[in-house]
Design an enzyme around this catalytic site. Structure first.
Site, PDB file in Angstrom:
ATOM      1  N   GLU A 173      21.269  14.872  82.528  1.00  0.00           N
ATOM      2  CA  GLU A 173      20.116  15.376  81.780  1.00  0.00           C
ATOM      3  C   GLU A 173      18.790  14.774  82.248  1.00  0.00           C
ATOM      4  OE1 GLU A 173      21.061  14.695  77.664  1.00  0.00           O
ATOM      5  OE2 GLU A 173      22.563  16.298  77.603  1.00  0.00           O
ATOM      6  N   GLU A 295      28.965  18.962  79.025  1.00  0.00           N
ATOM      7  CA  GLU A 295      28.910  18.508  77.631  1.00  0.00           C
ATOM      8  C   GLU A 295      28.809  19.719  76.719  1.00  0.00           C
ATOM      9  OE1 GLU A 295      26.097  15.578  76.387  1.00  0.00           O
ATOM     10  OE2 GLU A 295      26.463  14.270  78.116  1.00  0.00           O
TER      11      GLU A 295
END
EC number: 3.2.1.4
Length: 473
Positions: A173, A295
């Site tokens: 991220e 995720e």
């Protein structure tokens, strides 16, 4: 040598040879089923409460989770998981410039946990997680490049002889932390930062040679998000068929992730999931670019029935476009924070079995079971009559029966053994207890009559009887 493996009708490959299959990532992801992430563990940071100089590995448990064990991974494998993401924060565990030397203790512990995952016969994804040096601002770019190269060179060297069962994920991220664009798909500054770092990561791993020349690599969009801005400005490297796009999607947001105003506990609308999967399909899959959703999850709101329906819907949609998913498990079940716990890591009890059931059901006809081989010895009983008789279940799968009841290795359910270096099926006469159908612990009945099974998966362990999945035993 550890004999750990997946049974299939087509092949039997023994982990430990370290031979690297020269296959594309498009082919690799076909073998990934459901993934599980070791959240809030190796990625935990406690700079204010721990003395990293005295104990480098104490951070593993400083966010409240217990020390990770091999048995945890065996349990997950038995449940049907075959992909294991290992989020890892390296900050606090490496030295100063210019070498940025990773602490030996820390590297050893990371290596142990990677082996826990590999030892199941499944896949491990190792990454760089909660770092601050790679916040996606132009002012950080040059220093971030130096650290990225130094850290990944060391990781690549540590695992140089590992085969395709180990995947490297360059960043987690990457985004402009604290900026208005942080979670809104980014801007030109952020997109450029992520693209340059991704490109450098791929080149760095490839340059280390050996198996790393063929290593499967995951690279994220800006913030790993599924957003028009992030995706449209993402640069995928050309000429390398062993690169996978890493995306995260906690959808629908109000059901899955939102912990404030607007949060809901009922799953009744899959439109956000549909949009995400349609976007992934049109932007990547249809263009021959493989994707892993690294995720996803839906936090506990005392709504397990809804989460079961959500899990089945989510996985069914992802599976339909060939995208494997890795569920986030941070080990937390109650409280005011993010409650993404799935399995109690101390007792190995599945806290939300219906949620696991939903994940497995979502795989549908693509379900594949993995068998974890452990070193044990079967016990010969008075009923045992070791013979060369091949009238056991394994013959239908292309393997002979074991000649005797004492074999070098058996799998976790005692059905498969290794005898004289070859896999074989253990006859039921080698046990004086009735065989229990393994599928019942996953919420599926045993097949009552194998002659009436109208469909089996590729390893012959699952069947469809009267329109329902059942376990063959």
């Amino acid at each position: 040598m550890k004999f750990l493996n997946t049974f299939s009708l087509l092949s039997l490959a023994i982990i430990g040879s370290k031979a690297m299959k020269n296959i594309s990532s498009k082919e690799l992801v076909k073998d990934l089923t459901i993934g599980w992430s070791l959240g809030n563990t190796l990625d935990a940071t406690c700079f204010e409460t721990l003395d990293y100089n005295k104990n480098q590995i104490a951070s593993e448990t400083c966010w409240g989770n217990v020390k990770t064990t091999q048995e945890l991974y065996y349990k997950l494998s038995d449940l049907g998981f075959n992909t294991f993401r290992i989020p890892t924060t390296w900050s606090g565990h490496f030295g100063n410039a210019p070498d940025y030397k990773i602490n030996d203790q820390w590297m050893k512990r990371v290596h142990e946990i990677v082996d826990y995952a590999i030892n199941t016969g499944g896949y491990a994804i190792l990454n760089i997680h909660h770092e601050t040096w790679n916040h996606a601002f132009q002012k950080n770019l040059e220093s971030a490049k130096k650290i990225l190269v130094a850290i990944w060179k060391q990781i690549a060297a540590e695992f140089a002889d590992y085969d395709e069962h180990l995947i490297f994920e360059g960043m987690n991220e990457p985004r402009k932390v604290g900026d208005p664009a942080e979670w809104n798909g980014g801007d030109y500054e952020g997109w450029n930062f992520v693209n340059e770092m991704n490109d450098l990561f791929v080149k760095t791993i490839r340059a280390t040679g050996g198996n790393n020349a063929l290593r499967h690599l995951m690279i994220p969009t800006y913030a790993a998000c599924i957003n028009d801005g992030a995706i449209n400005n993402f640069k995928f490297p050309s000429g390398d068929d062993k690169v996978i796009v890493s995306l995260h999607s906690y959808s629908p947001y109000n059901f899955a992730l939102n912990n404030g105003a607007g949060a809901i506990s009922n799953f009744y609308d899959g439109s956000e999931i549909d949009w995400a999967m349609n976007t992934i399909n049109s932007k990547f899959i249809s263009r021959g670019i493989p994707v892993i959703i690294g995720e996803f999850g839906a936090m506990n709101r005392n709504n397990e029935d809804d989460r079961e329906r959500w899990a089945e819907y989510y996985i069914k949609k992802a599976t339909s476009i060939g995208v494997p998913c890795v569920i986030w498990d941070n080990g937390y079940f109650e409280g005011e924070g993010e409650r993404f716990g799935l399995i109690n890591r101390s007792t190995l009890q599945v806290v939300y079995p219906k949620l696991v059931n939903g994940l497995i059901k979502g795989l549908g006809n693509s379900i594949k079971t993995r068998t974890t081989i452990r070193r044990t010895t079967t016990t010969t009983t008075s009923q045992s009559q070791p013979t060369n008789n091949d009238s056991c279940f394994s013959v239908n799968l292309g393997y002979s029966c074991c000649n005797g009841c004492e074999v070098e290795y058996t799998d976790s359910d005692g059905e498969w053994g290794v005898e004289n270096g070859n896999w074989c099926g253990i006859k039921s006469s080698c046990s004086n207890t009735s065989r229990i159908c393994w599928s019942e612990k996953l919420g599926y009945p045993c097949c009552q009559n194998t002659s009436s099974v109208v469909y089996t998966d590729n390893d012959g362990k699952w069947g469809v009887e009267n329109g329902n999945w059942c376990g063959i035993y």
